[in-house]
Design an enzyme around this catalytic site. Structure first.
Site, PDB file in Angstrom:
ATOM      1  N   LYS A  32      -4.870  -1.302  -4.457  1.00  0.00           N
ATOM      2  CA  LYS A  32      -3.728  -1.657  -3.994  1.00  0.00           C
ATOM      3  C   LYS A  32      -2.890  -0.237  -4.369  1.00  0.00           C
ATOM      4  O   LYS A  32      -2.845   0.717  -4.631  1.00  0.00           O
ATOM      5  CB  LYS A  32      -2.288  -1.754  -5.667  1.00  0.00           C
ATOM      6  CG  LYS A  32      -1.604  -1.763  -4.892  1.00  0.00           C
ATOM      7  CD  LYS A  32      -0.702  -2.928  -6.015  1.00  0.00           C
ATOM      8  CE  LYS A  32       0.735  -3.346  -5.565  1.00  0.00           C
ATOM      9  NZ  LYS A  32       1.734  -2.511  -5.503  1.00  0.00           N
ATOM     10  N   GLU A  37     -10.083  -5.956  -5.201  1.00  0.00           N
ATOM     11  CA  GLU A  37      -9.177  -4.269  -3.461  1.00  0.00           C
ATOM     12  C   GLU A  37      -8.265  -3.370  -4.047  1.00  0.00           C
ATOM     13  O   GLU A  37      -7.126  -3.255  -5.150  1.00  0.00           O
ATOM     14  CB  GLU A  37      -9.108  -4.913  -2.680  1.00  0.00           C
ATOM     15  CG  GLU A  37      -7.622  -5.184  -2.771  1.00  0.00           C
ATOM     16  CD  GLU A  37      -7.518  -6.384  -1.800  1.00  0.00           C
ATOM     17  OE1 GLU A  37      -6.995  -5.982  -0.005  1.00  0.00           O
ATOM     18  OE2 GLU A  37      -7.044  -7.772  -1.524  1.00  0.00           O
TER      19      GLU A  37
HETATM   20  S1  IVH Z   1      -1.525  -8.223  -0.732  1.00  0.00           S
HETATM   21  C1  IVH Z   1       1.233 -12.484  -0.831  1.00  0.00           C
HETATM   22  N1  IVH Z   1      -3.337  -6.594  -1.133  1.00  0.00           N
HETATM   23  O1  IVH Z   1       2.071  -4.719  -2.843  1.00  0.00           O
HETATM   24  C2  IVH Z   1       0.856 -11.221  -1.102  1.00  0.00           C
HETATM   25  N2  IVH Z   1      -0.943  -6.294  -0.946  1.00  0.00           N
HETATM   26  O2  IVH Z   1       3.754  -5.190  -5.254  1.00  0.00           O
HETATM   27  C3  IVH Z   1       0.455 -10.195  -0.766  1.00  0.00           C
HETATM   28  N3  IVH Z   1      -0.163  -3.715  -1.393  1.00  0.00           N
HETATM   29  O3  IVH Z   1       4.532  -6.205  -0.509  1.00  0.00           O
HETATM   30  C4  IVH Z   1      -0.249  -8.531  -0.719  1.00  0.00           C
HETATM   31  N4  IVH Z   1      -1.707  -2.790  -1.299  1.00  0.00           N
HETATM   32  O4  IVH Z   1       2.548  -3.610   0.171  1.00  0.00           O
HETATM   33  C5  IVH Z   1      -2.020  -6.992  -0.860  1.00  0.00           C
HETATM   34  N5  IVH Z   1      -4.373  -5.013  -0.987  1.00  0.00           N
HETATM   35  C6  IVH Z   1      -3.229  -5.294  -1.276  1.00  0.00           C
HETATM   36  C7  IVH Z   1      -2.931  -3.952  -1.492  1.00  0.00           C
HETATM   37  C8  IVH Z   1      -0.392  -5.013  -1.055  1.00  0.00           C
HETATM   38  C9  IVH Z   1      -1.105  -2.786  -1.499  1.00  0.00           C
HETATM   39  C10 IVH Z   1       1.338  -3.675  -1.919  1.00  0.00           C
HETATM   40  C11 IVH Z   1       2.007  -5.110  -0.930  1.00  0.00           C
HETATM   41  C12 IVH Z   1       3.190  -5.322  -1.380  1.00  0.00           C
HETATM   42  C13 IVH Z   1       2.599  -5.014  -2.468  1.00  0.00           C
HETATM   43  C14 IVH Z   1       3.340  -5.957  -3.812  1.00  0.00           C
END
Ligand code: IVH
Length: 706
Positions: free
Chosen positions: A128, A126
């Site tokens: 980011k 997905e």
């Molecule tokens: S999952 C345990 N999914 O990226 C994993 N994070 O670099 C939790 N973020 O702090 C994060 N899009 O703020 C996840 N599709 C996505 C995301 C995402 C943006 C951000 C989130 C996280 C940071 C990490």
């Protein structure tokens, strides 16, 4: 004219002095929240200071300071929000910058789980989202609290603001009793452009990019301001739950979608590497037309039971990774190369650039890493950038990826000035003149001046008082620099005798510029209250190379008390012996960190300084056991033989997560031996010593807490 007669009467000199005073006062208020039960000033007074600062700047725009409080982007300081502890930590993601790194990530998962290359693993992919993460807590279907990530452990309560976001439902139908939904708050490009146009029409400050605008808008004290800002929210994860959402990542997202959350429409399920790569390409191609910023693709293992088995490293999950997009680029002139001396003596070259916009952010500095990098060599001595070295006066290509500090990618030799000379990296510390040496295998050249080098000493002191370390209210970087410069403090221990030395008598803190009766008194009391310090914070505060906050926590947990740590360090020999082995047995401590730690404690001047500090403090022991309710917490466990349900790495990580110590050999200190088929001498020795031996099934039951 401002319409305020007092401001209108200000002379230029008075305005300059007043802006300096306001910058100080506002910064001090910003710093005041760390552990402040009684913030220095009220919110209303704080806002008045900021308004006064902005009004003077509006009248004298050319006097606006580089460190103007108006530029502390949108976000009011964190201290103005109530803090929220995250029951389940909000983690960050590991990064992969190439297909190879993505392959390595998947291979690592297989290794950890003991799966061969034939076993299929499905991932979700997905976008980011480049925004700010938010955790939404629902109880009985009602939104009861919203919190920012903060440092992952503690965030800010922004409930009133989150309620103004249209994509955040207030009420859910058919949700688990307790459900914490996590995702990203972001601002779409057109909303961002419209907001900036409104801001500048009103004479306000434009935001640098949509992420800053989203962060600034979410962290408004006044929810009415947030309401007027068009924020959006994608849900992609969860925290605490009273019951599972589904068995797969995709299933959980679908469930969140059915509950009314917006799930990113580009989310894909990928059953093999080829599909994973195709998903990346698809998302990258659509990036320009999405209408909001994304900076990569996040892959998550689909099977939630496997996610559970993989668990977490200290700050990132083992089951997810972000594959980042290549960085954004721009050309500019490198005006000068400066050398900065860091806390551990590293000489860091910094490129001073003619300001240029890279990916929406103005860049005027870039890191140059080390002398090899400038000379176009990598750590192994191989040529990089086609052998083009970097010289003052060169035209250079700058790039930045996400939050990463800008770097230099290329040099345009056709525009190199005729008189440009190769950069001569200093052999002496530019701050103290001590020899700057480079040890074998080390990319960095380091100043050998230790605490006698003013740059190292002051950086160490700044680190010591900073957030995450001793966090002393009212003692920020600027104050530390001034006190150090005037010889009032030379090392951390001196901070604890400031009141004794400068609380009364001929030279008093309250008479210094920028200080007064009240601020001096506040500082003394902040110092007093920081004397009592948890072991982990102290270890981090020492500022030893490679020992960051999470390593400090691991060390504290392993040794339990300052006395135990100091004694272990006294006895430790680098590269051998039981204390060295014990240090390396900590999951997360490697040889490089262990060596830095032992070296610091063995270096006589540094050790003496540490001892002087410890004598000033009351050091609070760490909890050595794991989660208190785990029956294996505090036990020393040895695994032997073949394990059938998990790999050794997994067994060790799981046991340690439960607070057990995992040892490699059986001794009288062993509490438990887990023996699989083929267990030989270790199981036998355990029986001889009367140590309990159990099989893997029994261990799993124990680890489950039953
Ligand atoms: S999952 C345990 N999914 O990226 C994993 N994070 O670099 C939790 N973020 O702090 C994060 N899009 O703020 C996840 N599709 C996505 C995301 C995402 C943006 C951000 C989130 C996280 C940071 C990490």
């Amino acid at each position: 004219m401002t319409g305020n007669s007092e401001l209108d009467a200000l002379t230029e000199a008075e305005a300059r002095a007043e802006l300096a005073r306001l910058a100080e006062e506002i910064t001090r208020a910003d710093l005041a929240y760390h552990g402040a039960d009684n913030p220095r000033i009220t919110d209303a007074d704080y806002d008045a200071l900021k308004r006064r600062n902005a009004a003077i700047e509006a009248r004298f725009p050319h006097l606006k300071r580089d460190d103007s409080p108006s530029d502390q982007v949108g976000a009011p300081p964190a201290e103005r929000f109530e803090k929220v502890r995250h029951e389940v930590h909000m983690l960050s993601l590991g990064n992969a910058f190439s297909d190879d790194e993505l392959d390595a990530f998947v291979a690592g998962i297989r290794r950890y789980l003991g799966l061969d290359a034939q076993t299929a693993l499905t991932f979700t992919a997905e976008p980011k989202i480049d925004g700010v993460s938010l955790a939404l807590r629902y109880e009985a279907g009602r939104l009861v609290r919203a919190a920012t990530r903060g440092d992952g452990e503690t965030g800010e309560n922004v409930t009133a603001n989150a309620r103004t976001i249209a994509d955040v439902p207030d009420q859910l139908d058919g949700a688990p009793d307790l459900l914490e939904v996590r995702g990203e708050v972001y601002m779409a490009h057109d909303d961002f452009a419209a907001l900036n146009a409104r801001q500048s029409a009103r004479g306000g400050k434009a935001f640098a990019n949509p992420r800053n605008a989203a962060a600034g808008s979410l962290r408004q004290l006044d929810a009415q301001i947030t309401r007027a800002r068009p924020l959006r929210f994608f849900a992609y994860a969860w925290g605490v739950l009273s019951e599972p959402l589904a068995q797969t990542q995709m299933g959980a997202l679908e469930r969140l979608g059915a509950l009314g959350f917006v799930i990113n429409p580009l989310t894909r399920r990928c059953a093999d590497m080829a599909t994973m790569r195709a998903a990346y390409q698809e998302i990258e191609q659509r990036r320009a037309t999405l209408g909001y910023d994304i900076d990569g693709v996040v892959y998550k293992l689909d099977d939630l039971a496997l996610q559970d088995r993989l668990g977490f490293r200290s700050t990132t999950p083992r089951w997810a990774i972000a594959r980042k997009f290549p960085a954004e680029l721009a050309w500019t002139r490198l005006e000068a190369i400066d050398i900065q001396v860091g806390r551990t003596g590293t000489l860091s070259p910094v490129a001073r650039l003619a300001p240029v916009t890279v990916g929406g952010v103005v860049v005027s500095n870039a890191t140059l890493h080390n002398e090899d990098y400038i000379a176009a060599r990598d750590a192994a001595g191989a040529t990089i950038r086609d052998g083009k070295d970097i010289r003052e006066g060169d035209w250079v290509e700058v790039y930045r990826a996400g939050d990463v500090i800008p770097k230099i990618r290329d040099v345009d030799l056709s525009r190199r000035p005729a008189d440009a000379r190769p950069f001569a990296f200093p052999r002496q510390c530019p701050r103290c003149g001590a020899a700057a040496v480079r040890e074998e295998g080390d990319a960095a050249r380091r100043c050998t001046g230790g605490m006698a080098c003013p740059a190292q000493a002051v950086e160490k002191l700044k680190h010591f008082v900073a957030r995450g370390a001793l966090d002393i209210d009212g003692l920020g970087g600027r104050q530390v620099e001034a006190l150090y410069r005037d010889g009032w403090i030379a090392e951390p221990a001196d901070i604890f005798t400031i009141e004794e030395r400068f609380g009364s008598g001929p030279r008093q803190l309250k008479n210094r510029e920028g200080w007064g009766e009240k601020s001096a008194r506040n500082l003394f009391s902040a110092i007093e209250s920081s004397r009592r310090v948890p072991l982990a914070r102290l270890i981090f505060a020492l500022g030893i190379r490679h020992v960051g906050e999470s390593a400090a926590a691991l060390l504290a947990r392993h040794y339990g008390s300052w006395a135990a740590l100091a004694q272990a360090m006294d006895r430790a020999e680098i590269g051998q012996g039981p204390e060295w082995d014990s240090l390396l047995s900590i999951d997360g401590v490697g040889a490089v960190m262990a060596q830095a730690l032992v070296t610091a404690f063995h270096q006589p001047a540094e050790r003496a300084s540490i001892d002087r500090l410890a004598a000033q403090l009351e050091i609070v022991d760490a909890e050595t056991a794991g989660p208190a309710d785990s029956p294996v917490a505090g036990k020393t466990v040895v695994f032997t033989g073949t394990l059938e349900h998990m790999t050794r790495a997994e067994a060790k990580a799981r046991a340690e997560a439960l607070g057990a110590k995992v040892a490699g050999s059986v001794s009288s200190k062993t509490d438990l031996v887990v023996a699989g088929p083929g267990a030989g001498s270790k199981a036998k020795k355990a029986t001889e010593l009367g140590v309990e031996v159990i099989d893997e099934e029994a261990w799993l039951a124990l680890a489950r807490g039953g």
